[in-house]
Design an enzyme around this catalytic site. Structure first.
Site, PDB file in Angstrom:
ATOM      1  N   ASP A   1       8.019   6.508   1.613  1.00 48.69           N
ATOM      2  CA  ASP A   1       6.602   6.238   1.880  1.00 48.69           C
ATOM      3  C   ASP A   1       6.303   6.722   3.296  1.00 48.69           C
ATOM      4  O   ASP A   1       6.221   5.942   4.249  1.00 48.69           O
ATOM      5  CB  ASP A   1       6.340   4.733   1.746  1.00 48.69           C
ATOM      6  CG  ASP A   1       4.913   4.365   2.131  1.00 48.69           C
ATOM      7  OD1 ASP A   1       4.664   3.148   2.320  1.00 48.69           O
ATOM      8  OD2 ASP A   1       4.070   5.272   2.272  1.00 48.69           O
ATOM      9  N   SER A   2       6.185   8.049   3.429  1.00 47.68           N
ATOM     10  CA  SER A   2       6.088   8.639   4.776  1.00 47.68           C
ATOM     11  C   SER A   2       4.650   9.033   5.090  1.00 47.68           C
ATOM     12  O   SER A   2       3.805   9.116   4.203  1.00 47.68           O
ATOM     13  CB  SER A   2       6.959   9.904   4.834  1.00 47.68           C
ATOM     14  OG  SER A   2       6.347  10.899   4.021  1.00 47.68           O
ATOM     15  N   THR A   3       4.424   9.325   6.342  1.00 47.47           N
ATOM     16  CA  THR A   3       3.181   9.957   6.744  1.00 47.47           C
ATOM     17  C   THR A   3       3.202  11.402   6.245  1.00 47.47           C
ATOM     18  O   THR A   3       4.163  11.831   5.597  1.00 47.47           O
ATOM     19  CB  THR A   3       3.075   9.932   8.290  1.00 47.47           C
ATOM     20  OG1 THR A   3       4.369  10.194   8.862  1.00 47.47           O
ATOM     21  CG2 THR A   3       2.580   8.575   8.784  1.00 47.47           C
ATOM     22  N   ASP A   4       2.157  12.154   6.577  1.00 47.99           N
ATOM     23  CA  ASP A   4       2.075  13.542   6.091  1.00 47.99           C
ATOM     24  C   ASP A   4       3.213  14.390   6.661  1.00 47.99           C
ATOM     25  O   ASP A   4       3.797  14.052   7.685  1.00 47.99           O
ATOM     26  CB  ASP A   4       0.714  14.141   6.512  1.00 47.99           C
ATOM     27  CG  ASP A   4      -0.457  13.388   5.878  1.00 47.99           C
ATOM     28  OD1 ASP A   4      -1.534  13.358   6.492  1.00 47.99           O
ATOM     29  OD2 ASP A   4      -0.258  12.811   4.786  1.00 47.99           O
TER      30      ASP A   4
ATOM     31  N   ASP B   1       4.643  -0.681   7.111  1.00 44.34           N
ATOM     32  CA  ASP B   1       3.614  -1.718   6.997  1.00 44.34           C
ATOM     33  C   ASP B   1       4.065  -2.832   6.057  1.00 44.34           C
ATOM     34  O   ASP B   1       3.464  -3.902   6.006  1.00 44.34           O
ATOM     35  CB  ASP B   1       2.304  -1.092   6.489  1.00 44.34           C
ATOM     36  CG  ASP B   1       2.546  -0.194   5.282  1.00 44.34           C
ATOM     37  OD1 ASP B   1       2.192   0.997   5.344  1.00 44.34           O
ATOM     38  OD2 ASP B   1       3.110  -0.664   4.285  1.00 44.34           O
TER      39      ASP B   1
ATOM     40  N   HIS C   1       0.680   1.099  -3.172  1.00 41.27           N
ATOM     41  CA  HIS C   1       1.950   0.383  -3.061  1.00 41.27           C
ATOM     42  C   HIS C   1       2.499  -0.020  -4.435  1.00 41.27           C
ATOM     43  O   HIS C   1       3.722   0.050  -4.667  1.00 41.27           O
ATOM     44  CB  HIS C   1       1.790  -0.822  -2.143  1.00 41.27           C
ATOM     45  CG  HIS C   1       1.551  -0.428  -0.720  1.00 41.27           C
ATOM     46  ND1 HIS C   1       0.500  -0.917   0.037  1.00 41.27           N
ATOM     47  CD2 HIS C   1       2.183   0.471   0.072  1.00 41.27           C
ATOM     48  CE1 HIS C   1       0.532  -0.356   1.230  1.00 41.27           C
ATOM     49  NE2 HIS C   1       1.531   0.493   1.286  1.00 41.27           N
TER      50      HIS C   1
ATOM     51  N   ASP D   1      15.238   6.761  12.571  1.00 41.73           N
ATOM     52  CA  ASP D   1      14.714   7.923  11.854  1.00 41.73           C
ATOM     53  C   ASP D   1      15.382   8.001  10.485  1.00 41.73           C
ATOM     54  O   ASP D   1      16.617   7.957  10.389  1.00 41.73           O
ATOM     55  CB  ASP D   1      15.016   9.185  12.685  1.00 41.73           C
ATOM     56  CG  ASP D   1      14.384  10.441  12.095  1.00 41.73           C
ATOM     57  OD1 ASP D   1      14.001  11.309  12.879  1.00 41.73           O
ATOM     58  OD2 ASP D   1      14.266  10.523  10.857  1.00 41.73           O
ATOM     59  N   GLY D   2      14.569   8.133   9.455  1.00 38.18           N
ATOM     60  CA  GLY D   2      15.118   8.182   8.100  1.00 38.18           C
ATOM     61  C   GLY D   2      16.074   9.334   7.885  1.00 38.18           C
ATOM     62  O   GLY D   2      17.053   9.221   7.140  1.00 38.18           O
TER      63      GLY D   2
ATOM     64  N   GLN E   1       3.678   7.592  17.789  1.00 38.06           N
ATOM     65  CA  GLN E   1       2.340   7.910  17.273  1.00 38.06           C
ATOM     66  C   GLN E   1       1.315   6.923  17.858  1.00 38.06           C
ATOM     67  O   GLN E   1       1.676   5.903  18.439  1.00 38.06           O
ATOM     68  CB  GLN E   1       2.320   7.857  15.742  1.00 38.06           C
ATOM     69  CG  GLN E   1       2.967   6.668  15.146  1.00 38.06           C
ATOM     70  CD  GLN E   1       3.607   6.918  13.778  1.00 38.06           C
ATOM     71  OE1 GLN E   1       3.350   7.865  13.024  1.00 38.06           O
ATOM     72  NE2 GLN E   1       4.491   5.985  13.419  1.00 38.06           N
TER      73      GLN E   1
HETATM   74  N1  SAM Z   1       0.957   5.380   2.668  1.00 38.71           N
HETATM   75  C1  SAM Z   1       0.879   6.227   3.847  1.00 38.71           C
HETATM   76  C2  SAM Z   1       0.652   7.679   3.471  1.00 38.71           C
HETATM   77  O1  SAM Z   1       0.796   8.002   2.282  1.00 38.71           O
HETATM   78  O2  SAM Z   1       0.331   8.445   4.384  1.00 38.71           O
HETATM   79  C3  SAM Z   1       2.131   6.055   4.641  1.00 38.71           C
HETATM   80  C4  SAM Z   1       2.165   4.682   5.213  1.00 38.71           C
HETATM   81  S1  SAM Z   1       3.538   4.233   6.141  1.00 38.71           S
HETATM   82  C5  SAM Z   1       2.693   3.475   7.455  1.00 38.71           C
HETATM   83  C6  SAM Z   1       4.172   5.742   6.797  1.00 38.71           C
HETATM   84  C7  SAM Z   1       5.294   5.416   7.764  1.00 38.71           C
HETATM   85  O3  SAM Z   1       6.259   6.471   7.826  1.00 38.71           O
HETATM   86  C8  SAM Z   1       4.820   5.209   9.209  1.00 38.71           C
HETATM   87  O4  SAM Z   1       4.995   3.864   9.567  1.00 38.71           O
HETATM   88  C9  SAM Z   1       5.706   6.141  10.033  1.00 38.71           C
HETATM   89  O5  SAM Z   1       6.091   5.575  11.276  1.00 38.71           O
HETATM   90  C10 SAM Z   1       6.895   6.320   9.100  1.00 38.71           C
HETATM   91  N2  SAM Z   1       7.714   7.504   9.389  1.00 38.71           N
HETATM   92  C11 SAM Z   1       7.291   8.760   9.642  1.00 38.71           C
HETATM   93  N3  SAM Z   1       8.336   9.577   9.864  1.00 38.71           N
HETATM   94  C12 SAM Z   1       9.464   8.814   9.735  1.00 38.71           C
HETATM   95  C13 SAM Z   1      10.858   9.075   9.832  1.00 38.71           C
HETATM   96  N4  SAM Z   1      11.315  10.307  10.126  1.00 38.71           N
HETATM   97  N5  SAM Z   1      11.726   8.059   9.621  1.00 38.71           N
HETATM   98  C14 SAM Z   1      11.269   6.807   9.316  1.00 38.71           C
HETATM   99  N6  SAM Z   1       9.952   6.483   9.223  1.00 38.71           N
HETATM  100  C15 SAM Z   1       9.061   7.485   9.426  1.00 38.71           C
END
Ligand code: SAM
Length: 290
Positions: free
Chosen positions: A162-165, A92, A68, A143-144, A37
């Site tokens: 706590d993932s992205t969208d 983060d 958080h 990858d989770g 990303q």
């Molecule tokens: N609080 C934020 C929100 O609600 O959008 C999320 C913050 S945190 C930075 C989201 C994290 O999820 C990112 O660092 C991203 O790289 C991670 N992420 C996304 N897909 C993932 C996956 N398949 N496995 C592990 N981490 C993942």
């Protein structure tokens, strides 16, 4: 980023059409295209440092504590004696910081796919990434969806996503298959919490309902709760909690939460907020009942 006539920079995150959130910008501090990303960090004029991923606001110094604290403490104060936690995403360090406030935790596995997020947090968000210095935290840069297939069954008291969208690399973190895999990793009393988007969002709002339905099919206890998140789309965020045996209200000991050693350090979560967060506005109850 635009430069209005006042010769000041602004960053706008558009939620829908030309509607969204605009921050005054003092400087772009970091911009990196990782294999996963586009990681950017801005210095804003009112919210401190702000991290965005692919142009979407992730954290700001000013209000990160809300999200958080609320993704970690309801479940951990419900459990009271969690020993092992799993955080998926959250690179983060903010969710981990809150979970690690609980002295009962002996181990926290943090599974973040993108090392660039971790490194950017270490450089620009020391109040979040300080958690990486906790000896209980073990970082897994994978990858989770892959991690949960290999992790030990019945191992974790608490799992937090706590993932992205739910698009791109995070899409797999919102599926039945992933949640089933997570459930198999929980102890019998284990609790799982995931961020489930904003009920105000006409694009992702369905996630609130979809995740709740999935949790209802996987856990005897499934509840949705809310928090006010100024820098996230529409300012109101949802979390979904699932458990085999602990109900977040019936089995919650507010007195124990009041007595927790870190209670005075928190800025959003209190035992009263815990209870109130599960009181859903009529439009959210309507959304969940559709
Ligand atoms: N609080 C934020 C929100 O609600 O959008 C999320 C913050 S945190 C930075 C989201 C994290 O999820 C990112 O660092 C991203 O790289 C991670 N992420 C996304 N897909 C993932 C996956 N398949 N496995 C592990 N981490 C993942």
């Amino acid at each position: 980023v635009t430069a209005p006539t006042r010769f000041s920079l602004q960053y706008s995150e558009y939620w829908r059409h030309n509607t969204g959130l605009t921050f005054g910008i003092k400087a772009l501090l970091h911009s990196e295209r990782s294999p996963f990303q586009h990681v950017e960090v801005y210095e804003t004029d009112a919210f401190g440092h702000m991290m965005t991923l692919d142009g979407v606001i992730m954290i700001t110094d000013y209000d990160e504590f809300v999200y958080h604290e609320m993704i970690a403490h309801p479940a951990l104060c419900l459990l009271q004696d969690a020993k092992r936690a799993l955080v998926i995403g959250g690179g983060d360090g903010g969710a981990a910081r809150e979970a690690l406030r609980h002295p009962s935790l002996t181990r926290l596995d943090l599974v973040e796919i993108d090392e660039a997020v971790v490194e950017a947090a270490k450089r620009f968000f020391p109040q979040l990434s300080a958690s990486f210095g906790d000896e209980r935290l073990k970082l897994h840069l994978v990858d989770g969806t892959a991690f949960v297939k290999e992790a030990p069954k019945g191992h974790y008291d608490f799992i937090l996503v706590d993932s992205t969208d739910p698009v791109g690399i995070a899409e797999g973190l919102f599926t039945r298959e992933f949640y089933e895999a997570c459930r198999s990793l929980l102890t019998p009393r284990g609790v799982m919490v995931v961020q489930s988007e904003s009920p105000f969002d006409p694009v992702n709002g369905h996630v609130v309902k979809d995740v709740r339905r999935l949790f209802e099919s996987l856990f005897p206890i499934a509840e949705t709760y809310l928090a006010s998140t100024p820098s996230y789309p529409y300012g109101l965020w949802s979390f979904t909690l699932g458990s085999r045996s602990l109900h977040p209200l019936r089995d919650y000991d507010a007195e124990a939460a009041h007595r927790s050693p870190f209670a005075d350090e928190l800025r959003y979560y209190t035992p009263q907020v815990h209870t109130a967060a599960f009181a859903l506005p009529a439009f959210v109850r309507q959304l969940l009942s559709e």
